[in-house]
Design an enzyme around this catalytic site. Structure first.
Site, short mmCIF file in Angstrom:
data_model
loop_
_atom_site.label_atom_id
_atom_site.label_comp_id
_atom_site.label_asym_id
_atom_site.label_seq_id
_atom_site.Cartn_x
_atom_site.Cartn_y
_atom_site.Cartn_z
N HIS A 103 -27.37 -4.14 15.96
CA HIS A 103 -27.72 -5.20 16.93
C HIS A 103 -29.04 -5.86 16.55
O HIS A 103 -29.64 -6.56 17.36
CB HIS A 103 -27.79 -4.63 18.36
CG HIS A 103 -26.45 -4.29 18.92
ND1 HIS A 103 -26.25 -3.56 20.05
CD2 HIS A 103 -25.21 -4.58 18.46
CE1 HIS A 103 -24.96 -3.41 20.28
NE2 HIS A 103 -24.30 -4.01 19.32
N GLN A 131 -27.86 1.02 17.82
CA GLN A 131 -27.68 -0.21 18.59
C GLN A 131 -29.03 -0.70 19.12
O GLN A 131 -29.10 -1.77 19.72
CB GLN A 131 -26.73 0.04 19.77
CG GLN A 131 -25.35 0.52 19.35
CD GLN A 131 -24.56 1.03 20.52
OE1 GLN A 131 -23.80 0.29 21.17
NE2 GLN A 131 -24.72 2.30 20.84
N1 APR Z 1 -31.06 11.45 26.68
C1 APR Z 1 -29.76 11.26 26.30
N2 APR Z 1 -28.96 10.29 26.81
C2 APR Z 1 -29.51 9.49 27.76
C3 APR Z 1 -30.85 9.62 28.22
C4 APR Z 1 -31.62 10.65 27.63
N3 APR Z 1 -32.91 10.86 28.00
N4 APR Z 1 -31.07 8.67 29.17
C5 APR Z 1 -29.92 7.97 29.29
N5 APR Z 1 -28.98 8.46 28.46
C6 APR Z 1 -27.61 7.98 28.26
C7 APR Z 1 -26.95 7.40 29.49
O1 APR Z 1 -26.25 8.42 30.19
C8 APR Z 1 -25.99 6.38 28.88
O2 APR Z 1 -24.75 6.99 28.56
O3 APR Z 1 -27.71 6.90 27.34
C9 APR Z 1 -26.66 5.97 27.58
C10 APR Z 1 -27.25 4.57 27.64
O4 APR Z 1 -26.17 3.67 27.76
P1 APR Z 1 -26.47 2.09 27.82
O5 APR Z 1 -27.58 1.84 28.78
O6 APR Z 1 -25.15 1.40 28.01
O7 APR Z 1 -27.06 1.75 26.37
P2 APR Z 1 -26.23 1.54 25.03
O8 APR Z 1 -25.07 2.45 24.96
O9 APR Z 1 -27.22 1.60 23.92
O10 APR Z 1 -25.71 0.01 25.18
C11 APR Z 1 -25.09 -0.56 24.06
O11 APR Z 1 -25.14 -2.72 25.17
O12 APR Z 1 -26.26 -4.32 26.40
C12 APR Z 1 -25.88 -3.96 25.13
O13 APR Z 1 -26.99 -4.65 23.20
C13 APR Z 1 -27.08 -3.74 24.26
O14 APR Z 1 -27.30 -2.22 22.40
C14 APR Z 1 -26.94 -2.31 23.77
C15 APR Z 1 -25.45 -2.03 23.97
#
Ligand code: APR
Length: 269
Positions: free
Chosen positions: A125, A107
């Site tokens: 994305h 993503q």
């Molecule tokens: N190692 C593993 N996991 C991690 C770490 C790390 N160092 N740091 C954060 N996380 C986890 C968090 O606990 C969370 O569950 O990564 C996840 C990030 O979640 P989001 O911030 O929601 O990101 P994502 O899942 O990629 O969002 C999906 O939402 O806004 C849209 O287009 C955007 O592609 C994005 C989509």
């Protein structure tokens, strides 16, 4: 309740026995490369409201109404990506390919899986580096160095008297009039269709895998968040790596840059 070590052992055995692995990643896999996630406490959407910044309409209105905030948002998104390098988690995903067929579905728009050496990557994305016309026709790829240059010029623009014209000139190679069309980065904002053919290929890969490794995703944003359910529906086992306990057959809790190399080492060395 299984211990973390038991889970790691069973997850490694699941990976070793797999014939066709899909790795599904989100912002968390790039967190240790210095790129902020979206929904963590220091996440991008905690600092910039998605209503104003995650749609083209919202971006345009903010650019006119508050050009300095518009420049700040672009810097907050582009600067970490411009200076990022793959971390041990990206490298562990790339190493997996030496042991079995792997399809990466991400993503993220930061290009770090390709930079780490993964060869089959579906960016559902899109990518900040791929410039297309409004109609979606490919124009060219930006380099990470060009994105660094854009960030530098955005920093200058935000200090200028007339911020907006200077900010628009700063991003012209990424977003603006080009030839007979307007060109833009091929990234998917809220309400837009998923990137193709990546999304079609991603669904096919999820339907054909026998093991899905989800890494660093809150798995809350549809339709990408459907992929683990598709994998389960065809009998695949799911391994999740996140700093929060995930919904998986084998939830591995911890930072991806530590857990993923441990998992690959346990499975194949
Ligand atoms: N190692 C593993 N996991 C991690 C770490 C790390 N160092 N740091 C954060 N996380 C986890 C968090 O606990 C969370 O569950 O990564 C996840 C990030 O979640 P989001 O911030 O929601 O990101 P994502 O899942 O990629 O969002 C999906 O939402 O806004 C849209 O287009 C955007 O592609 C994005 C989509």
């Amino acid at each position: 309740m299984e211990s973390g070590l038991d889970n790691l052992k069973h997850a490694a055995a699941c990976l070793r026995a797999a014939k066709n692995v899909v790795v599904f990643t989100g912002a968390g896999i790039s967190a240790e490369s210095g790129i902020p996630t979206f929904r963590d406490s220091d996440g991008l959407w905690q600092r910039f409201s998605p209503e104003r910044f995650a749609t083209w309409d919202g971006l345009l209105k903010t650019a006119v109404a508050d050009p300095r905030l518009f420049a700040d948002f672009l810097i907050a998104v582009l600067d970490p990506i411009a200076v990022a390098a793959p971390n041990a988690a990206h490298l562990a995903v790339a190493e997996l390919e030496r042991h079995l067929p792997v399809t990466v579905i991400t993503q993220n728009v930061d290009g770090l899986h390709q930079a780490a050496g993964s060869t089959t990557v579906h960016e559902v994305h899109g990518s900040i580096f791929e410039i297309v016309t409004l109609g979606g026709r490919f124009v060219r790829l930006l380099s990470r160095a060009e994105v660094r240059e854009i960030v530098q010029r955005l920093r200058e623009a935000r200090e200028a008297t007339l911020v907006l014209p200077k900010a628009l000139r700063a991003i012209h190679s990424m977003l603006g009039p080009g030839g007979v069309s307007i060109h833009r980065p091929k990234i998917v904002l809220f309400g837009e269709a998923m990137a193709e053919p990546a999304w079609t290929l991603a669904q096919e890969a999820a339907e054909q895998c026998d093991c899905m490794l989800t890494v660093g995703t809150s798995a809350t944003v549809m339709p990408a968040a459907m992929l683990p359910g598709i994998a389960r529906s065809v009998g695949a086992r799911v391994i999740d790596v996140s700093i929060e306990p995930g919904d998986a057959d084998f939830p591995l809790t911890g930072p991806a840059a530590t857990v993923l190399p441990d998992l690959v080492r346990k499975a194949f060395r």
